[in-house]
Design an enzyme around this catalytic site. Structure first.
Site, PDB file in Angstrom:
ATOM      1  N   ALA A  97     -27.903 -44.750  -8.745  1.00 46.32           N
ATOM      2  CA  ALA A  97     -28.341 -45.057 -10.114  1.00 46.32           C
ATOM      3  C   ALA A  97     -27.338 -44.602 -11.167  1.00 46.32           C
ATOM      4  O   ALA A  97     -27.499 -44.907 -12.347  1.00 46.32           O
ATOM      5  CB  ALA A  97     -29.699 -44.405 -10.384  1.00 46.32           C
ATOM      6  N   GLY A  98     -26.294 -43.868 -10.732  1.00 43.17           N
ATOM      7  CA  GLY A  98     -25.257 -43.468 -11.683  1.00 43.17           C
ATOM      8  C   GLY A  98     -25.139 -41.988 -11.920  1.00 43.17           C
ATOM      9  O   GLY A  98     -24.259 -41.545 -12.690  1.00 43.17           O
ATOM     10  N   ALA A  99     -25.998 -41.186 -11.321  1.00 40.65           N
ATOM     11  CA  ALA A  99     -25.879 -39.733 -11.467  1.00 40.65           C
ATOM     12  C   ALA A  99     -24.712 -39.226 -10.637  1.00 40.65           C
ATOM     13  O   ALA A  99     -24.311 -39.850  -9.650  1.00 40.65           O
ATOM     14  CB  ALA A  99     -27.171 -39.048 -11.035  1.00 40.65           C
ATOM     15  N   LEU A 134     -30.307 -41.281  -6.548  1.00 38.36           N
ATOM     16  CA  LEU A 134     -29.733 -40.789  -7.804  1.00 38.36           C
ATOM     17  C   LEU A 134     -28.253 -41.177  -7.902  1.00 38.36           C
ATOM     18  O   LEU A 134     -27.767 -41.590  -8.962  1.00 38.36           O
ATOM     19  CB  LEU A 134     -29.894 -39.264  -7.892  1.00 38.36           C
ATOM     20  CG  LEU A 134     -31.307 -38.753  -8.210  1.00 38.36           C
ATOM     21  CD1 LEU A 134     -31.437 -37.270  -7.919  1.00 38.36           C
ATOM     22  CD2 LEU A 134     -31.646 -39.036  -9.684  1.00 38.36           C
ATOM     23  N   VAL A 174     -23.655 -36.901  -8.018  1.00 35.83           N
ATOM     24  CA  VAL A 174     -24.345 -36.139  -6.971  1.00 35.83           C
ATOM     25  C   VAL A 174     -23.314 -35.673  -5.962  1.00 35.83           C
ATOM     26  O   VAL A 174     -22.649 -36.508  -5.327  1.00 35.83           O
ATOM     27  CB  VAL A 174     -25.421 -37.003  -6.273  1.00 35.83           C
ATOM     28  CG1 VAL A 174     -26.132 -36.176  -5.198  1.00 35.83           C
ATOM     29  CG2 VAL A 174     -26.420 -37.547  -7.284  1.00 35.83           C
ATOM     30  N   PRO A 175     -23.151 -34.368  -5.766  1.00 32.36           N
ATOM     31  CA  PRO A 175     -22.182 -33.878  -4.781  1.00 32.36           C
ATOM     32  C   PRO A 175     -22.681 -34.113  -3.360  1.00 32.36           C
ATOM     33  O   PRO A 175     -23.833 -34.508  -3.144  1.00 32.36           O
ATOM     34  CB  PRO A 175     -22.088 -32.381  -5.103  1.00 32.36           C
ATOM     35  CG  PRO A 175     -23.421 -32.044  -5.697  1.00 32.36           C
ATOM     36  CD  PRO A 175     -23.855 -33.267  -6.457  1.00 32.36           C
ATOM     37  N   SER A 235     -23.057 -31.743  -1.163  1.00 38.34           N
ATOM     38  CA  SER A 235     -23.848 -30.597  -0.732  1.00 38.34           C
ATOM     39  C   SER A 235     -24.115 -29.712  -1.952  1.00 38.34           C
ATOM     40  O   SER A 235     -23.492 -29.876  -3.012  1.00 38.34           O
ATOM     41  CB  SER A 235     -23.108 -29.782   0.340  1.00 38.34           C
ATOM     42  OG  SER A 235     -21.956 -29.172  -0.228  1.00 38.34           O
ATOM     43  N   GLU A 247     -36.096 -31.222  -5.725  1.00 34.97           N
ATOM     44  CA  GLU A 247     -36.361 -30.722  -4.384  1.00 34.97           C
ATOM     45  C   GLU A 247     -37.131 -31.780  -3.599  1.00 34.97           C
ATOM     46  O   GLU A 247     -37.747 -32.689  -4.180  1.00 34.97           O
ATOM     47  CB  GLU A 247     -37.127 -29.403  -4.421  1.00 34.97           C
ATOM     48  CG  GLU A 247     -38.504 -29.488  -5.047  1.00 34.97           C
ATOM     49  CD  GLU A 247     -39.174 -28.127  -5.202  1.00 34.97           C
ATOM     50  OE1 GLU A 247     -38.465 -27.103  -5.243  1.00 34.97           O
ATOM     51  OE2 GLU A 247     -40.417 -28.090  -5.295  1.00 34.97           O
ATOM     52  N   HIS A 305     -42.767 -24.231  -2.615  1.00 35.56           N
ATOM     53  CA  HIS A 305     -43.660 -24.824  -3.615  1.00 35.56           C
ATOM     54  C   HIS A 305     -44.677 -25.752  -2.965  1.00 35.56           C
ATOM     55  O   HIS A 305     -44.426 -26.324  -1.901  1.00 35.56           O
ATOM     56  CB  HIS A 305     -42.854 -25.620  -4.651  1.00 35.56           C
ATOM     57  CG  HIS A 305     -41.967 -24.759  -5.491  1.00 35.56           C
ATOM     58  ND1 HIS A 305     -40.754 -25.197  -5.982  1.00 35.56           N
ATOM     59  CD2 HIS A 305     -42.115 -23.499  -5.948  1.00 35.56           C
ATOM     60  CE1 HIS A 305     -40.189 -24.233  -6.698  1.00 35.56           C
ATOM     61  NE2 HIS A 305     -40.999 -23.196  -6.687  1.00 35.56           N
TER      62      HIS A 305
END
Length: 608
Positions: free
Chosen positions: A295-297, A292, A299-300, A302, A231, A273
């Site tokens: 870096a190779g993640a 991210l 990630v969609p 949305s 988040e 939070h």
């Protein structure tokens, strides 16, 4: 930080600050997963010791309760997880105490709002001693089919729907506990389910980070892919970015950072939070998602695309032969609590107690249907309350006033009567109020104060049968029965009991009729012709006048009057009244600091 699996099917926990629902949910999860032993080994409740009854499946079990953390750890050396439900004010002290125990490996801190300075100290100690903190401000974590912390994953229905009763192949870590529940469901729809899920908590300084758990997941063979939900706010996600760039994570990571809507606001926005606060570009959801992705993640674009990204990643691993067939089974039925089943209309059960005089289920208690506020607002007296609770109706004021007079006149009769004497001796022995009161009350019976019911019973029977005073008294004599309500150790025909005179005066002034009292007076006239001490005593006066009250009030039928006399209502008046005096004698002796009573030798006849 630990480098591998935190929990197993044999993991046991100590639960700090007793909360029935989360503990029962843990035990229900255990049963659902087919665990042989409960996951809660003991409960720590400062100031309390003993046992708490809970259910493990259909079996009721007793879980030990300890008053101190060190004592609990000593008693349960195999319990290595500490679940802390203390408030944010005391979470630091209890968590630090747990971290210092050699048997504890993992501490879950549920409280939100733990001071940041306290959180930093806990984190530093945990990292220096190779221990794991989950939280603060966390719902906890779960290893599917093995162990869960507190309320993690919610209800049993949700756990079954999310297939958490058996292990899948996905490692999941999130900041949000609420979103964890949502993601467990999402992941179960498109994969074989969760292997382990952790909510690290939403405070600014979490005890363990997203990357800490991803690196752990990378070392757990059963986990084939990871899902990360971050988040906006803070820079925790960047430690994961670095781990990915350095090649420390070899398994696919699907990630999303929530809070992309923050850019729609003109000023900095604080989300739910403490740590979810929009700051600069680096702390924005967009900046983290981009980092991210680079870096190779996976990630969609949305949050709506997150489910499809998880699905495609899972399907790709299946095609590569990395994920085999999951062993599926039907979990056992969790027995439903009786209270829940009754509320839902599934079962009916007999009650164990019947009460018709008082109801405390509403906003205020009611006495025979009369709300407490009405009793106070209308100025009801003690007699009115007795009328409601004993007779289940509002008697006329002259009746309730008579009840109050009886209580006042019978409250005490000096220290020499048996009840007061017993109470005084007991109080002087150092016993408490209740013990002293009861010792006096136990003397009440046919020889002391307990003749009111018998007096009413015999006077009523004789009058209703039309017996003359002579026939009544002589008939009792032939049966060997003393006439209840007649006779006094001190009072005489020429020295009447003032209490009796006051009662008779009130009744003649206020009662519509006093036929039973007139009959009792006629009996007294006859008995006085035999002996000067056979006067009508206070038991006889109250007994006969209460019969008149029941009759002339017009609120009781004959069967009810007979029942009142038979059950012992009238002796209840004496018990209630004399309790006032006995309590007074107890306080009197304690106030005077009287020593232990010993009866004098000269007052005892010693004989062979």
């Amino acid at each position: 930080m630990a480098t591998g699996q935190l929990f197993s099917r044999t993991t046991q926990a100590l639960f700090y600050n007793y909360k029935q629902l989360p503990i029962q949910r843990m035990l229900d999860f255990d049963f659902l997963c087919g665990r042989e032993t409960p996951s809660v080994a003991g409960i720590i409740n400062p100031g309390s010791e003993g046992f708490q009854k809970l259910f493990f499946g259909q079996e009721e079990i007793a879980i030990p309760v300890h008053s101190a953390i060190d004592a609990a750890c000593t008693a349960h050396p195999t319990a290595d997880v500490f679940i802390n439900f203390a408030s944010y004010r005391s979470a630091y002290a209890s968590s630090m105490s747990a971290l210092k125990q050699p048997t504890i490996r993992v501490v879950a801190i549920i409280a939100e709002g733990v001071p940041e300075g306290d959180a930093k100290q806990l984190i530093a100690y945990a990292r220096a001693n190779n221990k794991v903190i989950i939280g603060p401000a966390t719902v906890g974590g779960i290893q599917a089919g093995a162990f869960k912390i507190g309320d993690t994953a919610g209800t049993i229905d949700n756990i079954i729907q999310c297939k958490l009763y058996r292990p899948g192949c996905v490692g999941f870590v999130s900041k949000s506990g609420g979103m964890s529940n949502e993601m467990y469901n999402t992941i179960a729809r498109v994969t074989d389910g969760i292997y382990e899920g952790i909510a690290i908590g939403g405070d600014v300084f979490p005890g363990s980070t997203l990357s800490d758990h991803v690196l752990r997941f990378n070392n757990i063979p059963q986990i084939k892919m990871m899902v990360v939900l971050g988040e906006l706010g803070g820079r925790d996600e960047y430690s994961l970015v670095e781990a990915l760039k350095q090649g420390k994570v070899q398994k696919p990571v699907v990630a999303w950072v929530s809070g992309t809507c923050a850019r729609l606001f003109k000023s900095e926005v604080q989300f739910g939070h403490a740590g979810a606060k929009s700051g600069g570009d680096l702390e924005s959801a967009q900046g983290k998602n981009q980092a991210l992705r680079e870096a190779g993640a996976i990630v969609p674009s949305s949050y709506e695309g997150l489910e499809d990204a998880v699905k495609k990643t899972f399907e790709s691993l299946v095609e590569q032969g990395m994920i085999g067939q999951t062993h599926e089974f039907k979990p056992p039925q969790i027995p439903e609590d009786l209270k829940t089943a009754i509320k839902s209309g599934k079962v009916r059960a007999p009650t164990h107690v019947i009460s018709t005089i008082c109801d405390d289920r509403g906003e205020e208690p009611t006495y025979s249907g009369v709300p407490m506020s009405t009793i106070v607002e209308k100025g009801y007296g003690v007699g009115d309350v007795i009328s409601l609770l004993w007779f289940k109706r509002s008697l006329p004021r002259y009746c309730t006033k008579f009840i109050e007079i009886c209580i006042m006149l019978c409250a005490d009769h000096g220290p020499c009567v048996s009840g007061a004497h017993n109470t005084i001796v007991t109080a002087r022995a150092g016993k408490d109020l209740v013990s002293s009161l009861v010792s006096g009350l136990l003397t009440i019976g046919p020889r002391f104060g307990g003749a009111i019911d018998d007096a009413a019973r015999y006077f009523k029977d004789a009058y209703d049968k039309g017996l003359s005073p002579y026939e009544f008294v002589e008939g009792m004599k032939k049966k060997g029965i003393r006439v209840p309500g007649i006779g006094h150790r001190i009072k005489r025909g020429d020295n009447r009991d003032k209490r009796v005179e006051l009662l008779q005066l009130y009744a003649r002034t206020n009662f519509p009729a006093v036929k039973y009292m007139d009959y009792a007076v006629q009996v007294e006239t006859y008995t006085l012709s035999k002996a000067n001490n056979l006067v009508l005593n206070v038991d006889g006066a109250i007994g006969s006048l209460f019969l008149d009250l029941l009759v002339v009030s017009g609120m009781f039928n004959q069967q009810e009057i007979d029942e009142i006399v038979e059950i012992g209502y009238l002796n209840g008046l004496f018990v209630l009244a004399r309790s006032i005096g006995l309590i007074g004698h107890t306080f009197d002796q304690k106030r005077l600091k009287q020593p232990l009573y010993r009866h004098p030798w000269e007052d005892v006849l010693y004989t062979k």
